[in-house]
Design a protein around this motif. Sequence first.
Motif, PDB file in Angstrom:
ATOM      1  N   PRO A  29       0.660  -1.091  -0.214  1.00 36.58           N
ATOM      2  CA  PRO A  29      -0.176  -0.044  -0.029  1.00 36.58           C
ATOM      3  C   PRO A  29       0.756   1.100  -0.127  1.00 36.58           C
ATOM      4  O   PRO A  29       0.146   2.509  -0.193  1.00 36.58           O
ATOM      5  CB  PRO A  29      -0.940  -0.040   1.351  1.00 36.58           C
ATOM      6  CG  PRO A  29       0.045  -1.062   2.063  1.00 36.58           C
ATOM      7  CD  PRO A  29       0.685  -1.942   1.276  1.00 36.58           C
ATOM      8  N   GLY A 105       0.592  -1.676  -7.260  1.00 34.16           N
ATOM      9  CA  GLY A 105       0.212  -1.209  -5.732  1.00 34.16           C
ATOM     10  C   GLY A 105      -0.459  -2.496  -5.320  1.00 34.16           C
ATOM     11  O   GLY A 105      -1.298  -3.049  -6.086  1.00 34.16           O
ATOM     12  N   GLY A 106      -0.259  -2.432  -3.994  1.00 35.33           N
ATOM     13  CA  GLY A 106      -1.147  -3.595  -3.296  1.00 35.33           C
ATOM     14  C   GLY A 106      -0.665  -5.088  -3.367  1.00 35.33           C
ATOM     15  O   GLY A 106       0.343  -5.375  -3.850  1.00 35.33           O
ATOM     16  N   ASP A 107      -1.863  -5.821  -3.936  1.00 34.16           N
ATOM     17  CA  ASP A 107      -1.535  -7.233  -4.571  1.00 34.16           C
ATOM     18  C   ASP A 107      -1.982  -7.242  -5.931  1.00 34.16           C
ATOM     19  O   ASP A 107      -2.970  -6.581  -6.288  1.00 34.16           O
ATOM     20  CB  ASP A 107      -2.435  -8.177  -3.794  1.00 34.16           C
ATOM     21  CG  ASP A 107      -2.181  -9.454  -4.183  1.00 34.16           C
ATOM     22  OD1 ASP A 107      -1.451 -10.105  -3.669  1.00 34.16           O
ATOM     23  OD2 ASP A 107      -2.959  -9.739  -5.084  1.00 34.16           O
ATOM     24  N   VAL A 110      -5.739  -8.202  -6.929  1.00 32.40           N
ATOM     25  CA  VAL A 110      -6.676  -7.518  -6.196  1.00 32.40           C
ATOM     26  C   VAL A 110      -6.954  -6.163  -6.917  1.00 32.40           C
ATOM     27  O   VAL A 110      -6.118  -5.218  -6.797  1.00 32.40           O
ATOM     28  CB  VAL A 110      -6.408  -7.592  -4.508  1.00 32.40           C
ATOM     29  CG1 VAL A 110      -7.910  -6.676  -4.035  1.00 32.40           C
ATOM     30  CG2 VAL A 110      -6.348  -8.671  -3.843  1.00 32.40           C
ATOM     31  N   PHE A 111      -7.929  -6.115  -7.750  1.00 31.44           N
ATOM     32  CA  PHE A 111      -8.430  -5.058  -8.673  1.00 31.44           C
ATOM     33  C   PHE A 111      -7.143  -4.588  -9.176  1.00 31.44           C
ATOM     34  O   PHE A 111      -7.152  -3.117  -9.493  1.00 31.44           O
ATOM     35  CB  PHE A 111      -9.048  -3.864  -7.545  1.00 31.44           C
ATOM     36  CG  PHE A 111     -10.342  -4.538  -6.714  1.00 31.44           C
ATOM     37  CD1 PHE A 111     -11.270  -5.206  -7.687  1.00 31.44           C
ATOM     38  CD2 PHE A 111     -10.370  -4.339  -5.652  1.00 31.44           C
ATOM     39  CE1 PHE A 111     -12.456  -5.789  -7.139  1.00 31.44           C
ATOM     40  CE2 PHE A 111     -11.440  -4.954  -4.913  1.00 31.44           C
ATOM     41  CZ  PHE A 111     -12.732  -5.679  -5.583  1.00 31.44           C
ATOM     42  N   SER A 135      -2.466  -5.832   0.124  1.00 25.93           N
ATOM     43  CA  SER A 135      -3.459  -5.203  -0.442  1.00 25.93           C
ATOM     44  C   SER A 135      -3.895  -3.972   0.560  1.00 25.93           C
ATOM     45  O   SER A 135      -3.730  -3.917   1.600  1.00 25.93           O
ATOM     46  CB  SER A 135      -4.746  -6.136  -0.693  1.00 25.93           C
ATOM     47  OG  SER A 135      -5.434  -5.423  -1.439  1.00 25.93           O
ATOM     48  N   ALA A 136      -4.502  -3.100  -0.219  1.00 28.64           N
ATOM     49  CA  ALA A 136      -4.733  -1.398   0.549  1.00 28.64           C
ATOM     50  C   ALA A 136      -5.615  -2.022   1.638  1.00 28.64           C
ATOM     51  O   ALA A 136      -5.732  -1.302   2.736  1.00 28.64           O
ATOM     52  CB  ALA A 136      -5.476  -0.671  -0.362  1.00 28.64           C
ATOM     53  N   MET A 186     -11.756   2.147  -4.616  1.00 25.00           N
ATOM     54  CA  MET A 186     -12.038   3.040  -5.884  1.00 25.00           C
ATOM     55  C   MET A 186     -13.534   3.667  -5.739  1.00 25.00           C
ATOM     56  O   MET A 186     -14.127   3.552  -6.753  1.00 25.00           O
ATOM     57  CB  MET A 186     -11.846   2.338  -7.248  1.00 25.00           C
ATOM     58  CG  MET A 186     -10.452   2.014  -7.466  1.00 25.00           C
ATOM     59  SD  MET A 186     -10.256   0.673  -8.980  1.00 25.00           S
ATOM     60  CE  MET A 186     -10.571  -0.781  -8.275  1.00 25.00           C
ATOM     61  N   ALA A 215      -3.312   5.206   3.128  1.00 20.92           N
ATOM     62  CA  ALA A 215      -3.052   4.251   4.119  1.00 20.92           C
ATOM     63  C   ALA A 215      -1.532   4.015   4.068  1.00 20.92           C
ATOM     64  O   ALA A 215      -1.034   3.327   2.970  1.00 20.92           O
ATOM     65  CB  ALA A 215      -3.938   3.126   3.928  1.00 20.92           C
ATOM     66  N   ALA A 243      -7.804   6.095  -1.648  1.00 22.35           N
ATOM     67  CA  ALA A 243      -8.435   6.042  -0.557  1.00 22.35           C
ATOM     68  C   ALA A 243      -9.566   4.799  -0.323  1.00 22.35           C
ATOM     69  O   ALA A 243     -10.163   4.368  -1.501  1.00 22.35           O
ATOM     70  CB  ALA A 243      -9.596   7.236  -0.114  1.00 22.35           C
TER      71      ALA A 243
HETATM   72  N1  SAH Z   1      -4.075  -3.881  -6.318  1.00 24.90           N
HETATM   73  C1  SAH Z   1      -4.537  -2.814  -5.166  1.00 24.90           C
HETATM   74  C2  SAH Z   1      -5.860  -2.120  -5.382  1.00 24.90           C
HETATM   75  C3  SAH Z   1      -5.880  -1.378  -6.887  1.00 24.90           C
HETATM   76  S1  SAH Z   1      -7.261  -0.390  -7.159  1.00 24.90           S
HETATM   77  C4  SAH Z   1      -4.313  -3.312  -3.788  1.00 24.90           C
HETATM   78  O1  SAH Z   1      -4.232  -4.603  -3.832  1.00 24.90           O
HETATM   79  O2  SAH Z   1      -4.512  -2.650  -3.127  1.00 24.90           O
HETATM   80  C5  SAH Z   1      -6.741   1.075  -6.692  1.00 24.90           C
HETATM   81  C6  SAH Z   1      -7.337   1.397  -5.522  1.00 24.90           C
HETATM   82  O3  SAH Z   1      -6.863   0.933  -4.274  1.00 24.90           O
HETATM   83  C7  SAH Z   1      -7.459   2.823  -4.983  1.00 24.90           C
HETATM   84  O4  SAH Z   1      -8.469   3.582  -5.751  1.00 24.90           O
HETATM   85  C8  SAH Z   1      -7.839   2.807  -3.516  1.00 24.90           C
HETATM   86  O5  SAH Z   1      -9.284   2.426  -3.392  1.00 24.90           O
HETATM   87  C9  SAH Z   1      -7.004   1.650  -3.282  1.00 24.90           C
HETATM   88  N2  SAH Z   1      -5.746   1.809  -2.480  1.00 24.90           N
HETATM   89  C10 SAH Z   1      -4.384   1.400  -3.004  1.00 24.90           C
HETATM   90  N3  SAH Z   1      -3.471   1.967  -2.292  1.00 24.90           N
HETATM   91  C11 SAH Z   1      -4.116   2.701  -1.243  1.00 24.90           C
HETATM   92  C12 SAH Z   1      -3.715   3.496  -0.098  1.00 24.90           C
HETATM   93  N4  SAH Z   1      -2.467   3.368   0.155  1.00 24.90           N
HETATM   94  N5  SAH Z   1      -4.586   3.844   0.907  1.00 24.90           N
HETATM   95  C13 SAH Z   1      -5.785   3.831   0.574  1.00 24.90           C
HETATM   96  N6  SAH Z   1      -6.410   3.202  -0.461  1.00 24.90           N
HETATM   97  C14 SAH Z   1      -5.522   2.478  -1.352  1.00 24.90           C
END
Ligand code: SAH
Length: 267
Positions: A29, A105-107, A110-111, A135-136, A186, A215, A243
């Motif tokens: 994240p 970003g994240g995983d 996951v989206f 993931s976020a 999102m 986050a 967010a």
């Molecule tokens: N693959 C990512 C998600 C990608 S979709 C994962 O697993 O986290 C992008 C969305 O993820 C953003 O619009 C937001 O809703 C969320 N997101 C990603 N990083 C974030 C962060 N640091 N803080 C809050 N929301 C986050």
Amino acid sequence: MQPAWPHLRWMTSPVPQSVGTVHLVGAGPGDPDLLTLRAARLIGAATLIVHDGLVDPAILALAPATARLVCVAKSRSRHTMPQNDINALLVREALAGRAVVRLKGGDPFVFGRGGEEAEACRAAGVPVQVVPGISAAMGAAAASGIALTHRDAASIVSFVAGQCKGLSDQNWAGLAGQGRTLVIYMGLATAAAITEKLIGDGLSPAMPVAVIENATRPAMRVLRGVLAGLDTLVSLHRVKSPALIIIGEVAAREQAATLAQFAESVR
Ligand code: SAH
């Protein structure tokens, strides 16, 4: 069956060339400390990194100075490379023999459209390896002190995309409510529609919500309210992407001490 001219086979078969692997790597994240060891190792040794806009600059800074960084920013407002072009780029580089770190970003699953990229690579004969990331939802939960499940409050947790094809056609019935936590990725731009949809499904307008912006990053903000006020909360505080929205009883549990500790640890 033997070919007619086995001694000529070398003339017709393609010159063997090693194909690079595409690593679909989750960058977590934001906080570089939340990378997996495998992700950190791959980034630290990368020659080519293809990353999206969510990857924190502090993480890109871990790449060698000689690495080529290609940004294919995924953002509603900024210029975005179409998904097919991203797939084609990964395949082209790998077929040219280059190892590719595809940093998300994240995983990645996951989206993150990681599934589409993996399929495109495999269809072209390019080996793919997936490195999971935090993931976020997990990052935001830890950083805000909101337990996604809690023996006294929730034993089901669902992840949904607020910005998706046909939001109004998506069946979210039963995903939020007593004993359940709903995490919306999102969802900023559609906050009003989300509130309407959930209240229409019978959810109480007084159901607690939390919005977690940035986050795990130094600029993190955690805002709390109730479902009926979600849209106002988002607009009043000018919440910006990225967010997450968390809806459920867990969002109201007082975890201030954890929050303060986390803020301390990212300093
Ligand atoms: N693959 C990512 C998600 C990608 S979709 C994962 O697993 O986290 C992008 C969305 O993820 C953003 O619009 C937001 O809703 C969320 N997101 C990603 N990083 C974030 C962060 N640091 N803080 C809050 N929301 C986050």
